[in-house]
Every structure is written in C-alpha cells, then in structure tokens.
Scaffold this motif. Structure first.
Motif, short mmCIF file in Angstrom:
data_model
loop_
_atom_site.label_atom_id
_atom_site.label_comp_id
_atom_site.label_asym_id
_atom_site.label_seq_id
_atom_site.Cartn_x
_atom_site.Cartn_y
_atom_site.Cartn_z
N UNK A 155 -31.38 21.82 -1.67
CA UNK A 155 -30.47 21.32 -2.69
C UNK A 155 -29.37 20.51 -2.00
N UNK A 156 -28.70 19.61 -2.72
CA UNK A 156 -27.71 18.73 -2.10
C UNK A 156 -26.67 19.49 -1.29
N UNK A 157 -26.43 18.98 -0.09
CA UNK A 157 -25.40 19.52 0.81
C UNK A 157 -25.65 20.98 1.20
N UNK A 158 -26.91 21.36 1.24
CA UNK A 158 -27.25 22.71 1.65
C UNK A 158 -28.35 22.69 2.70
N UNK A 159 -28.59 23.85 3.30
CA UNK A 159 -29.72 23.99 4.21
C UNK A 159 -31.01 24.15 3.43
N UNK A 160 -32.09 24.41 4.14
CA UNK A 160 -33.40 24.56 3.50
C UNK A 160 -33.68 26.01 3.17
N UNK A 161 -34.38 26.23 2.07
CA UNK A 161 -34.73 27.58 1.63
C UNK A 161 -36.25 27.69 1.55
N UNK A 162 -36.80 28.75 2.11
CA UNK A 162 -38.24 28.95 2.10
C UNK A 162 -38.73 29.24 0.68
N UNK A 163 -39.68 28.42 0.21
CA UNK A 163 -40.30 28.62 -1.11
C UNK A 163 -41.52 29.52 -1.01
N UNK A 164 -42.39 29.20 -0.05
CA UNK A 164 -43.61 29.98 0.14
C UNK A 164 -44.21 29.64 1.49
N UNK A 165 -45.18 30.48 1.90
CA UNK A 165 -45.82 30.29 3.19
C UNK A 165 -47.28 30.74 3.13
N UNK A 166 -48.10 30.06 3.93
CA UNK A 166 -49.47 30.48 4.14
C UNK A 166 -49.62 30.86 5.61
N UNK A 167 -49.96 32.12 5.85
CA UNK A 167 -50.19 32.58 7.21
C UNK A 167 -51.68 32.89 7.42
N UNK A 168 -52.29 33.54 6.46
CA UNK A 168 -53.71 33.87 6.50
C UNK A 168 -54.09 34.45 5.14
N UNK A 169 -55.38 34.72 4.95
CA UNK A 169 -55.81 35.39 3.74
C UNK A 169 -56.07 34.43 2.60
#
Lengths: 111, 115
Positions: B39-53
C-alpha cells in the motif's frame, strides 16, 4: 509479536556522505535481508544476513555494506552516496524461507 | 539466473469484478513462490506463498494463486475485488538450487479498483 521496525523513516543526505539505516527484526526471526526499491520499481536484493554472517549478495557495489547483531537486528551502511541511491530501503526478516516480514522502509533522498 | 515477469504493469477493474494478476518466472526446478502487496508509503505484506504440496494456494483478503510448473506461472486471482484492494502487487521467487537465500521480485502490477 512485534514486527519489523526500521529507523529513521525519512532521511536527506548530500552526495558523497555516508548513511546508516537500522532494522529490528521480528521476534524469532534469524535472517535479515535488505532491499532497495526505486520509485515505481520492484525491490532489488542488496544482501542477506544469517546468524551475523553475510549469506548472499545482489549486484550492489562494495560501498553498500551491512551488519547483523547477536539479537538479529541489522544495519545497512552506504558510503560515498550518489544521487541514484535515492530510494526506499526495505528491511525484511524471516525464519528459513517461509516468506518475509517487511518493515515500512526508510526513504533516503540524496541531493 | 532467476527472473520474474509480471505481465501487466497496471490492471484497472470495477468493484466486485474478478481479477487475475499474471506472473511468470524463469528459474530451476525447485522454487518457492510468493505474492506480496504494498500500500502507498508502506512496506510489503505477504499475501500468500507456495512452498510445496497443493498447487492452489489460498492467502489473506480472499486472494488465491495457482502454481503451474509446466508453464512456470504463478497467477494471482480474486473472485470479487473491493476498493480497498487498490495497491501494488509483487510476485517473488526463491530459487532453492542457490540455497534459496535470494528472493527476486517482479516489477509489480498496480491494481486499481474503480467504483
């Protein structure tokens, strides 16, 4: 659970000066990575620290250096600042490769 | 060397419409894949991840992504967007063959949700 804290939030420096940016990692995270994000671009990997040792480095010159302390906090140092160093500097902590927790960044302006 | 291509720099969409943000990567066989939101003037936020499965991954705020190994893609989807989803979205990849220590980000896709 505390998140990642970066200081300062904003900074203005003159070309040729040196700057130190600081980062406190999230509790329990032992890995810290630093990224440079220029306006309108994606974050570019600078380097990563794991247990106080540099664990990998991107395409940045040696005047970009860092430290990680026993409590896993970290510093990014940039010497001989250039105008192109103006950017948002992001610190991210992680445990293994489960994804990063980012701080809000330090906006560095070099004039 | 690994790279990430986000195929759209901007995606305008009306509120409550579905959206897909496209991401392709170039890397070795074993990768971890991520989507982040900024979001503007902010850091990044993790939405989702794929590791395996399972190749279909569900994240926060109603987002999901599907890992397609044969097409080296990891597209992000949401069935119905809200005004508050307006933000910059980044796809990222960690190449496990290099120890996975370096996560590479795409250039970002700006999602603009219109009323």
């Amino acid at each position: 659970e505390t998140g990642v804290t970066q200081s300062p939030t904003h900074l203005i420096k003159t070309r040729g000066q040196q700057v130190t940016l600081r980062c406190s990692s999230q509790s329990g995270h032992n890995t810290v990575s630093w990224y440079q994000q220029a306006l309108g671009q994606g974050p570019q990997f600078i380097f990563q620290y794991y247990r106080e040792e540099e664990n990998g480095r991107g395409n940045f010159p040696p005047r970009f250096s860092g430290l990680q302390f026993p409590n896993y906090s970290s510093e990014l140092n940039v010497n001989a600042l250039e105008l192109d160093d103006s950017a948002l500097y992001l610190c991210a902590s992680s445990l293994a490769q489960n994804g990063y927790t980012f701080g809000s960044g330090t906006r560095l302006t070099v004039v | 060397a690994q790279s990430v291509t986000q195929l759209d720099s901007q995606v305008p969409v009306f509120e409550e419409a579905p959206v897909e943000l496209r991401c392709n990567y170039s890397s070795s066989v074993s990768v971890y894949l991520f989507w982040y939101v900024q979001y503007p003037n902010q850091g990044l936020q993790l939405l989702l991840k794929y590791l395996s499965g399972s190749t279909l991954v569900k994240g926060i705020n109603g987002f999901e992504a599907e890992f397609n190994k044969s097409q080296t893609s990891f597209h992000l989807r949401k069935p119905s967007v809200h005004i508050s989803d307006t933000a910059e979205y980044f796809c990222a990849v960690s190449d496990l063959s290099t120890g996975g220590f370096k996560t590479i980000f795409g250039a970002g896709t700006r999602l603009f949700v219109k009323a």
